[in-house]
Scaffold this active site. Structure first.
Site, PDB file in Angstrom:
ATOM      1  N   TYR A  18       1.154  -0.781  -0.046  1.00  0.00           N
ATOM      2  CA  TYR A  18      -0.034   0.092  -0.230  1.00  0.00           C
ATOM      3  C   TYR A  18       0.827   1.327  -0.229  1.00  0.00           C
ATOM      4  CZ  TYR A  18      -2.742   3.461   1.587  1.00  0.00           C
ATOM      5  OH  TYR A  18      -3.904   4.416   1.693  1.00  0.00           O
ATOM      6  N   GLY A  43       0.000 -10.090  -4.264  1.00  0.00           N
ATOM      7  CA  GLY A  43       0.162  -9.814  -5.969  1.00  0.00           C
ATOM      8  C   GLY A  43       0.770  -8.343  -6.339  1.00  0.00           C
ATOM      9  N   ASP A  62      11.814 -12.669  -1.300  1.00  0.00           N
ATOM     10  CA  ASP A  62      11.542 -12.516  -0.042  1.00  0.00           C
ATOM     11  C   ASP A  62      12.617 -11.914   0.446  1.00  0.00           C
ATOM     12  OD1 ASP A  62      10.814 -13.373   3.243  1.00  0.00           O
ATOM     13  OD2 ASP A  62       9.998 -15.103   2.279  1.00  0.00           O
ATOM     14  N   SER A  84       7.259  -5.876   5.498  1.00  0.00           N
ATOM     15  CA  SER A  84       6.794  -6.461   6.827  1.00  0.00           C
ATOM     16  C   SER A  84       5.488  -7.032   6.352  1.00  0.00           C
ATOM     17  CB  SER A  84       6.819  -5.678   7.807  1.00  0.00           C
ATOM     18  OG  SER A  84       5.738  -4.602   7.386  1.00  0.00           O
ATOM     19  N   TYR A 149       2.922  -6.890  16.044  1.00  0.00           N
ATOM     20  CA  TYR A 149       3.188  -5.808  14.839  1.00  0.00           C
ATOM     21  C   TYR A 149       4.868  -4.210  15.483  1.00  0.00           C
ATOM     22  CZ  TYR A 149       3.270  -2.273  11.061  1.00  0.00           C
ATOM     23  OH  TYR A 149       3.213  -1.695  10.994  1.00  0.00           O
ATOM     24  N   LYS A 153       8.287  -3.943  15.834  1.00  0.00           N
ATOM     25  CA  LYS A 153       8.967  -2.060  14.714  1.00  0.00           C
ATOM     26  C   LYS A 153       9.928  -1.640  16.182  1.00  0.00           C
ATOM     27  CE  LYS A 153       6.650  -1.337  11.468  1.00  0.00           C
ATOM     28  NZ  LYS A 153       7.955  -1.076  10.479  1.00  0.00           N
TER      29      LYS A 153
END
Length: 163
Positions: A18, A43, A62, A84, A149, A153
């Site tokens: 994104y 994708g 990867d 990530s 998560y 981080k």
């Protein structure tokens, strides 16, 4: 061709995601050569419209495979680490993959950038690092991550800053 940085290659790890796809477009508009490295778990539709750009290159791989990543790093002006597993549901589904990708691989990439003398290494943090707090958070704000998560981080940022 856009006036800009045609001699400077930027590697965007996670560039089909994104944020990465938006950043890739902006870098191309600024005249940078952009190499996207992405596992393409979701994708590559987000890269529609840039594949034919003369300064764009896509490498599927990867981030946990450091040999694949280091094929892209030497000679890069900048490496931007966006690769990530994101969000609580995805991270909780496979905690081992989350640790491997979000912490261990990120640190290995940062070390490779240091070794290959990349001028700029950019690591994007997240508001998840601050947990649930009132008000606007700043870099000096205390971090109270709640999710795996967010915790990874914070830890990755600390490890990178230690380099």
């Amino acid at each position: 061709m856009t006036e800009g940085h045609n001699d400077q290659r930027v590697v965007v790890l996670g560039g089909a995601g994104y944020l990465g796809s938006v950043l890739t477009r902006q870098l191309l508009e600024q005249g940078y050569q952009v190499q996207v490295f992405d596992a393409l778990r979701f994708g590559d539709d987000a890269l529609d419209g840039v594949r034919a750009h003369p300064n764009f290159q896509l490498k599927k791989g990867d981030i946990r495979n450091i040999a694949e990543v280091t094929e892209c790093i030497p000679g890069a002006y900048a490496v931007i680490q966006l690769a990530s597993l994101v969000g609580e549901p995805a991270c909780d589904q496979d905690p081992k993959d989350t640790v491997d990708i979000n912490l261990i691989a990120t640190k290995a990439v940062a070390e490779a950038c240091r070794y290959y003398r990349v001028s700029r290494f950019i690591f994007a943090s997240t508001d998840s690092a601050y947990g649930i707090q009132e008000g606007i958070m700043r870099e000096q704000s205390p971090m109270y991550p709640i999710s795996l998560y967010g915790k990874l981080k914070v830890r990755a940022e600390e490890e990178i800053l230690g380099l």
